[in-house]
Motif scaffolding. Structure first.
Motif, mmCIF file in Angstrom:
data_model
loop_
_atom_site.group_PDB
_atom_site.id
_atom_site.type_symbol
_atom_site.label_atom_id
_atom_site.label_comp_id
_atom_site.label_asym_id
_atom_site.label_seq_id
_atom_site.Cartn_x
_atom_site.Cartn_y
_atom_site.Cartn_z
ATOM 1 N N SER A 1 39.084 102.173 82.587
ATOM 2 C CA SER A 1 38.861 100.782 82.948
ATOM 3 C C SER A 1 39.906 100.336 83.972
ATOM 4 N N ASP A 2 39.512 99.417 84.837
ATOM 5 C CA ASP A 2 40.461 98.865 85.815
ATOM 6 C C ASP A 2 41.213 97.669 85.248
ATOM 7 N N GLY A 3 41.221 97.568 83.945
ATOM 8 C CA GLY A 3 41.924 96.474 83.283
ATOM 9 C C GLY A 3 40.994 95.484 82.620
ATOM 10 N N GLU A 4 39.716 95.534 82.986
ATOM 11 C CA GLU A 4 38.731 94.654 82.377
ATOM 12 C C GLU A 4 38.274 95.222 81.029
ATOM 13 N N GLN A 5 37.967 94.332 80.094
ATOM 14 C CA GLN A 5 37.425 94.777 78.810
ATOM 15 C C GLN A 5 36.037 95.362 79.025
ATOM 16 N N TYR A 6 35.670 96.331 78.224
ATOM 17 C CA TYR A 6 34.372 96.969 78.352
ATOM 18 C C TYR A 6 33.780 97.186 76.968
ATOM 19 N N GLY A 7 32.466 97.330 76.920
ATOM 20 C CA GLY A 7 31.792 97.586 75.663
ATOM 21 C C GLY A 7 31.739 99.075 75.363
ATOM 22 N N TYR A 8 31.541 99.404 74.100
ATOM 23 C CA TYR A 8 31.426 100.799 73.677
ATOM 24 C C TYR A 8 30.789 100.830 72.295
ATOM 25 N N VAL A 9 30.591 102.030 71.771
ATOM 26 C CA VAL A 9 30.007 102.175 70.443
ATOM 27 C C VAL A 9 31.120 102.030 69.405
ATOM 28 N N ALA A 10 31.112 100.912 68.697
ATOM 29 C CA ALA A 10 32.100 100.646 67.648
ATOM 30 C C ALA A 10 31.456 100.965 66.305
ATOM 31 N N TYR A 11 31.535 102.226 65.941
ATOM 32 C CA TYR A 11 30.860 102.743 64.752
ATOM 33 C C TYR A 11 31.823 103.617 63.961
ATOM 34 N N ARG A 12 32.030 103.273 62.708
ATOM 35 C CA ARG A 12 32.896 104.026 61.796
ATOM 36 C C ARG A 12 34.306 104.222 62.354
ATOM 37 N N LEU A 13 34.787 103.264 63.118
ATOM 38 C CA LEU A 13 36.149 103.367 63.644
ATOM 39 C C LEU A 13 37.179 103.288 62.525
ATOM 40 N N GLN A 14 36.796 102.678 61.404
ATOM 41 C CA GLN A 14 37.705 102.567 60.268
ATOM 42 C C GLN A 14 37.596 103.769 59.328
ATOM 43 N N GLY B 1 30.093 100.194 84.983
ATOM 44 C CA GLY B 1 31.243 99.511 85.556
ATOM 45 C C GLY B 1 32.569 100.159 85.204
ATOM 46 N N LEU B 2 32.529 101.480 84.986
ATOM 47 C CA LEU B 2 33.746 102.211 84.595
ATOM 48 C C LEU B 2 33.993 103.403 85.517
ATOM 49 N N ASP B 3 33.649 103.276 86.781
ATOM 50 C CA ASP B 3 33.833 104.396 87.695
ATOM 51 C C ASP B 3 35.226 104.435 88.312
ATOM 52 N N HIS B 4 36.089 103.495 87.940
ATOM 53 C CA HIS B 4 37.467 103.507 88.408
ATOM 54 C C HIS B 4 38.214 104.682 87.750
ATOM 55 N N GLY B 5 38.639 105.646 88.542
ATOM 56 C CA GLY B 5 39.421 106.761 88.006
ATOM 57 C C GLY B 5 38.615 107.738 87.176
ATOM 58 N N LEU B 6 37.314 107.818 87.383
ATOM 59 C CA LEU B 6 36.478 108.727 86.600
ATOM 60 C C LEU B 6 36.835 110.180 86.884
ATOM 61 N N ASP B 7 36.946 110.982 85.821
ATOM 62 C CA ASP B 7 37.051 112.433 85.932
ATOM 63 C C ASP B 7 35.688 112.995 85.543
ATOM 64 N N ASP B 8 34.879 113.385 86.520
ATOM 65 C CA ASP B 8 33.511 113.791 86.207
ATOM 66 C C ASP B 8 33.436 115.163 85.551
ATOM 67 N N ARG B 9 34.560 115.882 85.469
ATOM 68 C CA ARG B 9 34.549 117.162 84.760
ATOM 69 C C ARG B 9 34.615 116.969 83.243
#
Length: 224
Positions: A169-182, A155-163
């Protein structure tokens, strides 16, 4: 104390578990609210929760599916509690996903796809083949097509740069890998994230291949 892992259908997660999940994400700085996680519960298939005693250390929402006939492990999000055993926790979650992929897709190579906002999560791809994006690599037409397929599935194909595999995101929250961000670290893959501005709703779609023989003999490298 050993990490205890429980995997079940996402729609079997109760509200109390989602609140725990949200609390761990706050510690990591991801701020996945219980409301957001409730929506993800409806959209994804499997969840793994890792505990140490009564304490939730982290979890994952993912699915095993085929895209155009290709077997895939699609990880919607991972959250790990910032602790000394964070790498061990990520390894346990990945091992669970690989074990289930072996049952679902015996004798097949499997594509692994995630959304990353930090180079730290790139550890997921240690030992995997043909990882995209990667330093110094110009993606082929087929690899760019996979970036588009995965971005659409996430659900993140809005404005994708495939290179660059940069999704917006189109403004909606999305999930991702939240690992060692601190605990940011310098890694060789740092350069592929230079284009990514998470504060602007950007994430990288990263994918690679785990070989059938790796799944069969349990030799898939995981963070240690």
């Amino acid at each position: 104390m050993a990490i205890e892992l429980t995997t079940k259908d996402c729609d079997a997660l109760d509200d109390a578990e989602l609140e725990e999940f949200a609390a761990v994400s706050d510690l990591q700085g991801a701020a996945f609210s219980a409301g957001f996680l409730s929506k993800q519960r409806e959209e994804w298939v499997l969840s793994s929760l890792a505990r140490e005693g009564d304490s939730l250390l982290g979890g994952m929402m993912f699915t095993l599916e085929r895209i155009g006939g290709t077997p895939c492990i699609l990880i919607n999000l991972i959250v790990t509690q910032p602790k000394d055993r964070e790498r061990e926790l990520l390894a346990a979650l990945l091992h669970e996903a690989y074990s289930r992929a072996l049952l679902a897709f015996p004798d097949e190579d499997v594509l692994v796809g995630v959304k990353l906002i930090s180079p730290n999560g790139y550890e997921i791809f240690n030992g995997l083949a043909d990882v995209v994006p990667r330093p110094g690599h110009r993606p082929t037409g087929e690899e760019r097509a996979w970036s588009r397929r995965l971005a659409k599935r996430f659900g993140l194909d809005h404005g994708l740069d495939d290179r660059s595999s940069l999704a917006v995101s189109d403004g909606e929250q999305y999930g991702y890998v939240a690992y060692r961000l601190q605990d940011p670290i310098e890694t060789p893959c740092q350069e592929v994230f230079e284009c990514c501005a998470p504060e602007d709703g950007q994430a990288l779609i990263v994918f690679g291949w785990v070989m059938a023989e790796q799944l069969a003999d349990g030799s898939v490298p995981v963070p240690v």
